[in-house]
Enzyme design. Structure first.
Site, short mmCIF file in Angstrom:
data_model
loop_
_atom_site.label_atom_id
_atom_site.label_comp_id
_atom_site.label_asym_id
_atom_site.label_seq_id
_atom_site.Cartn_x
_atom_site.Cartn_y
_atom_site.Cartn_z
CB CYS A 113 60.56 40.43 45.19
SG CYS A 113 58.96 41.20 45.03
CG HIS A 238 60.69 39.05 49.23
ND1 HIS A 238 60.72 40.42 49.35
CD2 HIS A 238 59.60 38.76 48.46
CE1 HIS A 238 59.71 40.94 48.68
NE2 HIS A 238 59.01 39.95 48.13
CG ASN A 268 56.20 42.46 48.64
OD1 ASN A 268 57.35 42.86 48.51
ND2 ASN A 268 55.67 41.52 47.88
O1 UT7 Z 1 56.72 39.56 46.33
C1 UT7 Z 1 56.52 38.87 45.14
C2 UT7 Z 1 55.86 37.56 45.33
N1 UT7 Z 1 54.51 37.75 45.80
C3 UT7 Z 1 54.02 36.90 46.67
O2 UT7 Z 1 54.74 36.03 47.12
C4 UT7 Z 1 52.58 36.99 47.01
C5 UT7 Z 1 51.98 35.62 47.02
N2 UT7 Z 1 50.57 35.54 47.30
C6 UT7 Z 1 50.01 35.87 48.49
O3 UT7 Z 1 50.67 36.38 49.37
C7 UT7 Z 1 48.56 35.48 48.74
O4 UT7 Z 1 48.13 34.66 47.68
C8 UT7 Z 1 47.62 36.70 48.88
C9 UT7 Z 1 47.84 37.37 50.21
C10 UT7 Z 1 47.85 37.67 47.74
C11 UT7 Z 1 46.15 36.22 48.84
O5 UT7 Z 1 45.91 35.26 49.84
P1 UT7 Z 1 45.18 33.88 49.50
O6 UT7 Z 1 45.02 33.14 50.75
O7 UT7 Z 1 45.98 33.24 48.40
O8 UT7 Z 1 43.77 34.36 49.01
P2 UT7 Z 1 43.07 34.19 47.59
O9 UT7 Z 1 43.75 35.03 46.55
O10 UT7 Z 1 42.92 32.72 47.30
O11 UT7 Z 1 41.66 34.79 47.89
C12 UT7 Z 1 40.77 34.19 48.84
C13 UT7 Z 1 39.54 35.05 48.96
C14 UT7 Z 1 38.89 35.40 47.64
O12 UT7 Z 1 37.47 35.36 47.81
P3 UT7 Z 1 36.63 34.10 47.33
O13 UT7 Z 1 36.91 33.95 45.87
O14 UT7 Z 1 37.15 32.93 48.14
O15 UT7 Z 1 35.24 34.49 47.67
C15 UT7 Z 1 39.32 36.83 47.39
O16 UT7 Z 1 38.40 37.54 46.60
O17 UT7 Z 1 39.86 36.30 49.58
C16 UT7 Z 1 39.34 37.38 48.79
N3 UT7 Z 1 40.22 38.53 48.94
C17 UT7 Z 1 40.08 39.43 49.92
N4 UT7 Z 1 39.17 39.54 50.91
C18 UT7 Z 1 39.30 40.58 51.76
C19 UT7 Z 1 41.32 38.86 48.20
N5 UT7 Z 1 41.87 39.97 48.69
C20 UT7 Z 1 41.13 40.35 49.75
C21 UT7 Z 1 41.20 41.41 50.65
N6 UT7 Z 1 40.28 41.49 51.64
N7 UT7 Z 1 42.18 42.34 50.60
#
Ligand code: UT7
Length: 311
Positions: A113, A238, A268
């Site tokens: 990225c 980004h 993204n």
């Molecule tokens: O471009 C390169 C760099 N990349 C980034 O900067 C990305 C960085 N990360 C992020 O943007 C975020 O971490 C995400 C958007 C990927 C995820 O958001 P989050 O608030 O960190 O969520 P999480 O991964 O902690 O997941 C929270 C919950 C989980 O469920 P439990 O374990 O709490 O029951 C996931 O299973 O959300 C669940 N989950 C979803 N639920 C509905 C994960 N993806 C989804 C989804 N829809 N698409």
């Protein structure tokens, strides 16, 4: 001429739009979750057979027209990408072939990225040293080719597209400074799995490192130029996650209105996201000539970087 400046911009987005509601139909997710956690509403997806090269060619054409140049004026092409449809030749040399131009350096670089910021760093150095008089730096990504459409934690995040800038010498500082870094120690948190061909990410861990790292890079950029936060007109981040973008804005004491936001409609697009957002920000009438932009990026590797640019 001592400096370099961006003389023109262009971008391209594939016609097909995939909304959060479309994705709801094939994985267990919701528009509400995606918008709340990422700020994304929809993303563009390349047509069957449409490659990162095709998208780059479109963005480059528009950037050339916008800067009043033709491909014959170019003496360098750098393409930032990690999604070329073939490993070689590079997209940059494929563009030379499309435009029937030759005898100057053309290459791809992969800094995930952060690739576009890495490209700006290189081109700025080459223009300042007098080696280059008219360069194209392009970010182009076909992220949909790396997506596991059954993995809800990653499939909602990415989109396809391309953005391009033309960089030329200037008597005044256009590209004021660039800062690029990498740390390979965390590669397991975000990578392209060669076996499955798909993206693997521990999103939450990446998120936390990204916020902290981007806070540091904006400080480093301002310190290097002995500038105060108030010198920056626009944050051009980004576009990975709106929450990360707004955390950096807060660090800079900037409001949401001072952030160029395209993640809602593009998702993204990796190395394409900053040049795409730049072109869109200009087209919308947000970014004007003479204004100072803080570009910053964070991505797989990890790689990160910034460019302070007077447009
Ligand atoms: O471009 C390169 C760099 N990349 C980034 O900067 C990305 C960085 N990360 C992020 O943007 C975020 O971490 C995400 C958007 C990927 C995820 O958001 P989050 O608030 O960190 O969520 P999480 O991964 O902690 O997941 C929270 C919950 C989980 O469920 P439990 O374990 O709490 O029951 C996931 O299973 O959300 C669940 N989950 C979803 N639920 C509905 C994960 N993806 C989804 C989804 N829809 N698409």
């Amino acid at each position: 001429m001592k400096y370099s400046r961006i003389s023109g911009t262009g971008s391209y987005l594939p016609e097909k739009v995939l909304t959060n509601h479309d994705i709801e139909k094939f994985v267990d997710t919701s528009d509400e979750w995606i918008q709340e956690r990422t700020g994304i509403k929809s993303r563009h997806i390349a047509a069957d057979g449409e490659t990162a090269t095709d998208m780059a060619a479109q963005a480059l054409q528009r950037a050339l027209e916008n800067s009043g140049k033709t491909a014959q004026d170019l003496d360098l092409i750098i393409v930032a990408t990690c999604t070329a449809h073939c490993r070689f030749p590079s997209i940059a040399t494929q563009l030379q072939n499309i435009y029937k131009v030759k005898n100057f350096p053309a290459f791809d670089l992969n800094a995930a990225c952060s690739g576009f910021i890495y490209g700006l760093n290189l081109v700025d150095t080459m223009v300042r040293s007098g080696q280059v008089r008219c360069a194209a730096v392009i970010g182009t990504e076909h992220m949909s080719s790396l997506i596991d459409w059954s993995d809800r934690s990653t499939c909602v995040l990415f989109g396809d597209g391309a953005g391009a800038v033309i960089v030329e010498p200037s008597n005044e500082a256009g590209i004021i400074s660039t800062h690029i870094h990498a740390d390979g120690a965390h590669m397991d948190l975000l990578y392209h799995d060669a076996a499955s061909g798909k993206i693997v990410m521990e999103g939450n861990k990446v998120f936390r490192v990204a916020v902290k790292t981007l806070e540091r890079i904006v400080d480093e950029t301002l310190d290097a130029n002995k500038l105060d936060r108030s010198a920056v007109d626009w944050l051009l981040p980004h576009q990975a996650n709106l929450r990360i973008m707004l955390a950096t804005a807060q660090k800079l004491d900037m409001t949401e209105e001072q952030v160029i936001i395209t993640v809602d409609e593009h998702g993204n697009t990796s190395a394409a996201s900053i040049p795409l957002a730049l072109d869109v920000g200009i087209a919308r009438g947000q970014i004007k000539r003479g204004e100072v932009l803080m570009m910053e990026s964070f991505g797989a590797g990890f790689t990160w970087g910034s460019a302070l640019v007077r447009y």
